[in-house]
Design an enzyme around this catalytic site. Structure first.
Site, mmCIF file in Angstrom:
data_model
loop_
_atom_site.group_PDB
_atom_site.id
_atom_site.type_symbol
_atom_site.label_atom_id
_atom_site.label_comp_id
_atom_site.label_asym_id
_atom_site.label_seq_id
_atom_site.Cartn_x
_atom_site.Cartn_y
_atom_site.Cartn_z
ATOM 1 N N SER A 270 0.826 -1.204 0.000
ATOM 2 C CA SER A 270 0.000 0.000 0.000
ATOM 3 C C SER A 270 0.865 1.260 0.000
ATOM 4 O O SER A 270 1.684 1.436 -0.906
ATOM 5 C CB SER A 270 -0.960 -0.030 1.192
ATOM 6 O OG SER A 270 -1.944 0.973 1.086
ATOM 7 N N ASP B 98 -10.139 -3.646 -5.159
ATOM 8 C CA ASP B 98 -9.232 -2.654 -4.578
ATOM 9 C C ASP B 98 -9.147 -1.458 -5.516
ATOM 10 O O ASP B 98 -8.897 -1.620 -6.712
ATOM 11 C CB ASP B 98 -7.846 -3.289 -4.388
ATOM 12 C CG ASP B 98 -6.813 -2.352 -3.782
ATOM 13 O OD1 ASP B 98 -7.184 -1.244 -3.363
ATOM 14 O OD2 ASP B 98 -5.629 -2.742 -3.723
ATOM 15 N N HIS C 221 -8.149 -4.804 -0.643
ATOM 16 C CA HIS C 221 -6.991 -4.040 -0.181
ATOM 17 C C HIS C 221 -6.643 -4.400 1.260
ATOM 18 O O HIS C 221 -7.497 -4.423 2.144
ATOM 19 C CB HIS C 221 -7.249 -2.540 -0.279
ATOM 20 C CG HIS C 221 -6.027 -1.731 -0.003
ATOM 21 N ND1 HIS C 221 -5.030 -1.550 -0.935
ATOM 22 C CD2 HIS C 221 -5.612 -1.076 1.116
ATOM 23 C CE1 HIS C 221 -4.064 -0.825 -0.417
ATOM 24 N NE2 HIS C 221 -4.390 -0.525 0.832
#
Length: 448
Positions: free
Chosen positions: A231, A388, A418
Site C-alpha cells: 500500500s 481494490d 486491499h
C-alpha cells in the site's frame, strides 16, 4: 404459596388483586419481556444495517470483511469525534485505536531473533531467520509497512516495541521461511511529518543497512537484497527503488523489488478500479483521496474536486502532460477496462496543483516517472487485488516496467481486497490473506 401485592386469603377464597397484570413472584413480566424483545430486535437490526454493505460475490469471506470494515469505520468515526472535540488529531487517535486492537509485540523465538534498533536515526525492527549451514550469508528483505503514510506504526503515544503488530506476523514468517534477515522500517508518520520526510526516512535507513560493515554484522549477502512494501509502503518502496537507480554513490544495488497493492499515483481517481470499487472495504475512494491530502498537508476542501479529476483537467497544463503516462485505455487489458470511460475534465481547479505541486512529483507518484528511470529498475513483483481501488495503479506500473525492459511478475487475485495480506490469523483470518502471503513469499524464495 406466593401471592401478588394486595392479594389476601379470606375464608379460603382469593380476593381479586388490584394489579391485574401481576405475576407470581420470580416470574418475569410478559410486558417487560415483550419490550426487551422489541429493543433487542431493534438493536440487532441497527447493527445489521451498520455492518451490511453490498459486496461482490467473488470477494473472499464477505461477511467477515463486512465486520472488519464496520470495525474500521467505527474507529474512524470515534477518531473524527475526538478530533472535532479538539482532543487530538484524528490520525493520531485512529492510530491509537488500531494499535490497541493489535497483538502482543514480536518476541525472539528459537527460530527468529527480533531486535529493535535504529539505522542512522531511523527506528527499525530486525527479524533474523535461522541460518543455513550450507549458506554462511543470508538473503534480506527491507520491508516498508502500509497505512496511508499515517497508520500502522508508532506515534508519540507509544514506543517502537508497542508498534502495530499485524506486520510482525508477516515479517516473522518471511524471516523463518526464507532463512532471511527482514528489516522493518519505522518511518515517521503524518501528522508528525509530511511528504517527502517519509521517503527521506526509508532512504536513510536503507542506505545505512547497505553499508558493508552493517551487512557483515547481520551476515547478509550484499547481492541478495530486496526492497518491499504494501500500500503506502509499496509507494515508498517504489520511490526508493527509483531513487537508488540514480544514486551513483551506492556500491550495493537492490536485486529485487516487491510491491503489494501499491499506491502509485494521485492524478486519476477514476481509473476502472477506482470506479468499480468506489465504496469497497477497506479502502473506499474517498478515504484514499483524504490520505493523499493528509500526506501533502493539504486542504480537505480539495477532496471532492480531486475525486472528479478537477486537479488534472485539460486546462491544467502541467498535469495534462503527465497524464499521458498513465493512460489506462492503453495500459490496461480489456478484462479490466470493461465498459468504464475516462473522466477528463475540460476545465477544473488549477489552484489544487498550484498549492500541492507534490501531486506531480514522481517521488509521490512513481507511476509517472520517466522511462529512462524505469528501465534501470531491478526484477519486480507486483501483487494486485480485484476488489481494490489501487488495482489499476499496480497493473499500469507493471505494463510501464515491461515496456522499459524490466522483468515483471504480476500476481493478481480475483477474490482479494486491499490490505488482505496482513489478515491471516483469527479473528481476521481470510483465505485470500493466507494465499497472497504464501504466493508473495514463494516468489521471494524463488528469486531472491
Amino acid at each position: 404459596m406466593s401471592s401478588c401485592p394486595g392479594q389476601k386469603l379470606a375464608g379460603g377464597l382469593r380476593v381479586a388483586s388490584p394489579f391485574p397484570l401481576c405475576q407470581p413472584a420470580g416470574e418475569p413480566s410478559r410486558g417487560k419481556m415483550r419490550s426487551s424483545c422489541v429493543l433487542l430486535t431493534a438493536l440487532v437490526a441497527l447493527a445489521a444495517y451498520y455492518v451490511y454493505i453490498p459486496l461482490p460475490g467473488s470477494v473472499s469471506d464477505p461477511w467477515k470483511l463486512m465486520l472488519l470494515d464496520a470495525t474500521f469505520r467505527g474507529a474512524q468515526q470515534v477518531s473524527n469525534l475526538i478530533h472535532y472535540l479538539g482532543l487530538s488529531h484524528h490520525l493520531l487517535a485512529l492510530n491509537f485505536i488500531i494499535v490497541s486492537f493489535g497483538k502482543k509485540s514480536a518476541w525472539s523465538s528459537a527460530q527468529v531473533k527480533v531486535t529493535d534498533t535504529d539505522f542512522d536515526g531511523v527506528e527499525v525492527r530486525v527479524f533474523e531467520g535461522p541460518p543455513k549451514p550450507e549458506e554462511p550469508l543470508k538473503r534480506s528483505v527491507v520491508y516498508i509497512h502500509g497505512g496511508g503514510w499515517a497508520l500502522a506504526s508508532a506515534s508519540k503515544f507509544w514506543s517502537l516495541s508497542d508498534e502495530i503488530r499485524y506486520y510482525d506476523e508477516l515479517c516473522t514468517a518471511m524471516a523463518e521461511e526464507l532463512n532471511a534477515v527482514i528489516v522493518s522500517i519505522e518511518y515517521r508518520l503524518v501528522p508528525k511529518v509530511y511528504f517527502p520526510e517519509q521517503i527521506h526516512d526509508v532512504v536513510r535507513a536503507t542506505k545505512y543497512f547497505l553499508k558493508p560493515e552493517v551487512l557483515q554484522k547481520y551476515m547478509v549477502d550484499p547481492g541478495r537484497i530486496c526492497i518491499s512494501g504494501d500500500s503506502a509502503g509499496g509507494n515508498l518502496a517504489a520511490a526508493l527503488g527509483q531513487q537508488f537507480t540514480q544514486d551513483a554513490s551506492l556500491k550495493n544495488k537492490l536485486k529485487l523489488q516487491a510491491l503489494i497493492y501499491p499506491v502509485l499515483q494521485a492524478l486519476d481517481f477514476n481509473t476502472p478500479s477506482y470506479q468499480q470499487n468506489v465504496n469497497t472495504p477497506i479502502l473506499p475512494r474517498y478515504v484514499m483521496v483524504k490520505y493523499w491530502v493528509d500526506y501533502f498537508k493539504g486542504n480537505y476542501d480539495f477532496v471532492q474536486a480531486m475525486i472528479i479529476n478537477n486537479h488534472t483537467s485539460l486546462d491544467v497544463e502541467e498535469a495534462a502532460a503527465l497524464r499521458a503516462r498513465l493512460n489506462w485505455t492503453s495500459l490496461l487489458p480489456a478484462s479490466f477496462t470493461k465498459n468504464y470511460k475516462p473522466v477528463v475534465q475540460t476545465t477544473g481547479n488549477a489552484r489544487i496543483v498550484q498549492e500541492l505541486p507534490q501531486l506531480l512529483d514522481a517521488r509521490s507518484a512513481p507511476l509517472i516517472a520517466d522511462q529512462a528511470v524505469l528501465q534501470l529498475l531491478p526484477k519486480t513483483y507486483i501483487l494486485t487485488c480485484e476488489h481494490d481501488v489501487l488495482r489499476d495503479d499496480g497493473i499500469m506500473y507493471a505494463k510501464r516496467l515491461e515496456s522499459a525492459g524490466v522483468e515483471v511478475t504480476l500476481d493478481h487475485f480475483e477474490d482479494g481486497f486491499h490490505g488482505c495480506m496482513i489478515f491471516t490469523s483469527w479473528p481476521t483470518n481470510f483465505s485470500v490473506g493466507i494465499r497472497t502471503r504464501n504466493s508473495y513469499i514463494k516468489w521471494l524464495d524463488q528469486n531472491l
